[in-house]
Design an enzyme around this catalytic site. Structure first.
Site, PDB file in Angstrom:
ATOM      1  N   LEU A   1      46.181  45.054  35.827  1.00  0.00           N
ATOM      2  CA  LEU A   1      46.622  45.074  34.419  1.00  0.00           C
ATOM      3  C   LEU A   1      45.455  45.438  33.504  1.00  0.00           C
ATOM      4  CD1 LEU A   1      45.415  42.353  32.882  1.00  0.00           C
ATOM      5  CD2 LEU A   1      47.273  41.241  34.086  1.00  0.00           C
TER       6      LEU A   1
ATOM      7  N   CYS B   1      35.410  43.521  33.038  1.00  0.00           N
ATOM      8  CA  CYS B   1      35.622  44.054  34.391  1.00  0.00           C
ATOM      9  C   CYS B   1      34.685  45.195  34.777  1.00  0.00           C
ATOM     10  CB  CYS B   1      37.071  44.503  34.539  1.00  0.00           C
ATOM     11  SG  CYS B   1      38.207  43.101  34.517  1.00  0.00           S
TER      12      CYS B   1
HETATM   13  N1  LIG Z   1      40.731  40.554  32.473  1.00  0.00           N
HETATM   14  C1  LIG Z   1      41.227  41.607  33.077  1.00  0.00           C
HETATM   15  O1  LIG Z   1      41.648  42.571  32.443  1.00  0.00           O
HETATM   16  C2  LIG Z   1      41.297  41.667  34.580  1.00  0.00           C
HETATM   17  C3  LIG Z   1      42.082  42.649  35.186  1.00  0.00           C
HETATM   18  C4  LIG Z   1      42.156  42.690  36.570  1.00  0.00           C
HETATM   19  C5  LIG Z   1      41.434  41.776  37.331  1.00  0.00           C
HETATM   20  N2  LIG Z   1      40.658  40.843  36.715  1.00  0.00           N
HETATM   21  C6  LIG Z   1      39.941  39.876  37.558  1.00  0.00           C
HETATM   22  O2  LIG Z   1      40.694  38.671  37.576  1.00  0.00           O
HETATM   23  C7  LIG Z   1      39.822  37.540  37.620  1.00  0.00           C
HETATM   24  C8  LIG Z   1      40.094  36.641  36.432  1.00  0.00           C
HETATM   25  O3  LIG Z   1      39.769  37.344  35.253  1.00  0.00           O
HETATM   26  P1  LIG Z   1      40.199  36.835  33.801  1.00  0.00           P
HETATM   27  O4  LIG Z   1      39.779  37.900  32.844  1.00  0.00           O
HETATM   28  O5  LIG Z   1      41.600  36.379  33.823  1.00  0.00           O
HETATM   29  O6  LIG Z   1      39.228  35.560  33.670  1.00  0.00           O
HETATM   30  P2  LIG Z   1      39.196  34.513  32.483  1.00  0.00           P
HETATM   31  O7  LIG Z   1      37.774  34.117  32.343  1.00  0.00           O
HETATM   32  O8  LIG Z   1      39.943  35.023  31.308  1.00  0.00           O
HETATM   33  O9  LIG Z   1      40.036  33.270  33.044  1.00  0.00           O
HETATM   34  C9  LIG Z   1      39.657  32.461  34.102  1.00  0.00           C
HETATM   35  C10 LIG Z   1      40.288  31.087  33.920  1.00  0.00           C
HETATM   36  O10 LIG Z   1      39.996  30.303  35.081  1.00  0.00           O
HETATM   37  C11 LIG Z   1      39.713  28.976  34.679  1.00  0.00           C
HETATM   38  N3  LIG Z   1      38.965  28.302  35.723  1.00  0.00           N
HETATM   39  C12 LIG Z   1      37.656  28.426  36.056  1.00  0.00           C
HETATM   40  N4  LIG Z   1      37.372  27.618  37.118  1.00  0.00           N
HETATM   41  C13 LIG Z   1      38.523  26.983  37.442  1.00  0.00           C
HETATM   42  C14 LIG Z   1      38.870  26.016  38.427  1.00  0.00           C
HETATM   43  N5  LIG Z   1      37.959  25.551  39.286  1.00  0.00           N
HETATM   44  N6  LIG Z   1      40.141  25.583  38.466  1.00  0.00           N
HETATM   45  C15 LIG Z   1      41.075  26.042  37.592  1.00  0.00           C
HETATM   46  N7  LIG Z   1      40.792  26.952  36.639  1.00  0.00           N
HETATM   47  C16 LIG Z   1      39.533  27.403  36.567  1.00  0.00           C
HETATM   48  C17 LIG Z   1      38.956  29.153  33.371  1.00  0.00           C
HETATM   49  O11 LIG Z   1      38.983  27.955  32.598  1.00  0.00           O
HETATM   50  C18 LIG Z   1      39.745  30.304  32.725  1.00  0.00           C
HETATM   51  O12 LIG Z   1      40.823  29.817  31.944  1.00  0.00           O
HETATM   52  C19 LIG Z   1      38.412  38.115  37.698  1.00  0.00           C
HETATM   53  O13 LIG Z   1      38.025  38.247  39.027  1.00  0.00           O
HETATM   54  C20 LIG Z   1      38.569  39.491  37.072  1.00  0.00           C
HETATM   55  O14 LIG Z   1      37.595  40.390  37.514  1.00  0.00           O
HETATM   56  C21 LIG Z   1      40.586  40.751  35.365  1.00  0.00           C
END
Ligand SMILES: NC(=O)c1ccc[n+]([C@@H]2O[C@H](COP(=O)([O-])OP(=O)(O)OC[C@H]3O[C@@H](n4cnc5c(N)ncnc54)[C@H](O)[C@@H]3O)[C@@H](O)[C@H]2O)c1
Length: 436
Positions: A151, A261
């Protein structure tokens, strides 16, 4: 189906909400208790078009619930999706402490067969590491699936609901059937659900993001050359983009890529390639060129003001790393602001959604304007750093009355250089070298 999503950030919250929207019962878990409280009240902690409505609806209908209790989620669901942060470590590699830490806890809490689905972006081999960690904690059967997420922030709900493809990495037929069932509502118009092994799925995500970062950087490099030779990158973009082999997307020159990312994923793939003795030269060049690109707009400002930026006031439109999001992680605006503040400039900034996030990040080192025109008050130039739609057709006459001097540094090429000249502005774009 009963699912849990661990981590309710940009990926987890969108995935959890969209899976609930298609009729599943979804428990979202986060360690951030304040965030969980807000979500329970139906408040969306991030700006993402369309998300709040779906969130409120599915929360009200009790298909979507939020908790800090991982045990409740693991025991109550068979499919557990991990959407946890994988930030960049000092050596460039992806930090897996959240993913492996949660995997270990999941292993301890399991009460029967589970499918652990990794949606975080993780290096090749992580599914195997998750398997080992879980296996050490449980006697129950389980499968690990790699299901990278593609996404785009700013269009995340739409991307999730209508994905161009879904990648499922697993060698377990049992897990595959569950995953196919889970995604069936999202691929019913015929977009492919591509099944492969876990390692290839993990690599697909890194290769995709690195390719996109390369495409952007290639155009930024050509743009820099356009300025030297007297050519217009926007014409070149059109000329190139009409070739189906190249495609018209991701060809816009600008002030460099940012976000949570691309920078970290490029760094992580470089690290993997070096660790394996197969360094990816092209990505090293991309990373370096992108760092340079973020500072180039400041070089233009410096040149225009003959190197004297101390005490000068500048307006900045756009802080988020791209439009339609409040995310400022690795935003080019951070580099530009930092460089200008180091020169002793005074900054008046505005962004339609990212002001609060920026305040949390850089505090009161800049003035947060009440609106885009307010930011211009007394400024000697405007810098456009994010291409929000509302900046595309402003009232240029009004801008001239507010700015001390009609000078624009357009970091996103949203204005036409000829029109800007006609309107009496001194205009600097990216790669707009053509002298009319
Ligand atoms: N943001 C994007 O557009 C996107 C797109 C594709 C893939 N990704 C990948 O997806 C993953 C997540 O990205 P994101 O942008 O959603 O991250 P983010 O930082 O927005 O969210 C991560 C969430 O995980 C929570 N968290 C951390 N440790 C935790 C634990 N032990 N237990 C429960 N919750 C916990 C945090 O409080 C936070 O709310 C990453 O690997 C990223 O590279 C992100």
């Amino acid at each position: 189906m009963k699912l849990s999503v661990i981590g309710t950030g940009y990926v987890g919250l969108v995935a959890g909400t969209c899976f609930a929207e298609s009729g599943n019962d979804v428990i979202c878990v986060d360690i951030d208790a304040e965030k969980v409280e807000r979500l329970r009240r139906g408040e969306c902690p991030i700006y993402e078009p369309g998300l709040t409505d779906h969130l409120k609806k599915n929360t009200a209908e009790k298909r979507l619930t939020f908790t800090t209790d991982l045990g409740e989620a693991v025991r109550g669901t068979e499919v557990i999706l991990l959407a946890l942060p994988t930030p960049q470590s000092e050596d460039g590699s992806a930090d897996l402490q959240h993913v492996l830490g949660v995997a270990r806890q999941v292993g301890r809490l399991m009460n029967g067969y589970k499918i652990i689905v990794n949606k975080s972006t993780v290096p090749v081999g992580t599914a195997d590491r998750v398997r080992e960690v879980v296996d050490a904690e449980t006697k129950h059967e389980f499968d690990v699936v790699s299901n990278p997420e593609f996404l785009k922030e700013g269009a995340a709900v739409n991307d999730f609901m209508k994905p161009e493809r879904v990648v499922i990495g697993t060698r377990s037929q049992r897990a595959l059937e569950v995953m196919q069932d889970l995604y069936a509502p999202f691929v019913r118009t015929g977009n492919p659900l591509i099944v492969m092994d876990e390692r290839s799925a993990e690599m697909t995500k890194y290769a995709s993001n690195s390719f996109l970062a390369t495409k952007i950087t290639f155009m930024n490099e050509i743009a820099g050359l356009c300025e030297q030779v007297g050519a217009d990158i926007d014409m070149i973009r059109r000329g190139m983009g009409s070739d189906a082999r190249i495609g018209s997307q991701f060809l816009f020159a600008g002030i460099g890529y940012g976000g949570s990312c691309f920078p970290k994923d490029v760094a992580a793939l470089i690290k993997t390639s070096e660790d394996r003795g197969h360094p990816l030269q092209v990505l090293k060049a991309v990373d370096e060129a992108n760092r340079r690109q973020k500072g180039r707009i400041v070089e233009k400002v410096r040149k225009h003001f003959h190197g004297e930026l101390k005490g000068r006031t500048f307006a900045i439109w756009g802080l988020s790393f791209k439009p339609n999001t409040d995310d400022t992680r690795e935003a080019p605006s951070l580099t530009v602001i930092d460089l200008l503040l180091k020169e002793g400039s005074v900054l008046r900034v505005f962004d339609p959604e990212a002001m609060e996030e920026m305040k949390r990040r850089i505090g009161s080192s800049v003035t947060y304007a009440a609106g885009n025109y307010d930011a211009l008050q007394g400024a000697e130039a405007l810098l456009v750093l994010t291409e929000w739609n509302e900046f595309r057709r402003p009232d240029f006459d009004r801008m001239k009355t507010l700015l001390k001097a009609p000078v624009i540094f357009d970091g996103r090429n949203i204005y036409d250089p000829r029109i800007m000249r006609e309107k009496g502005f001194t205009y600097y774009g990216i790669g707009r070298g053509l002298i009319p």
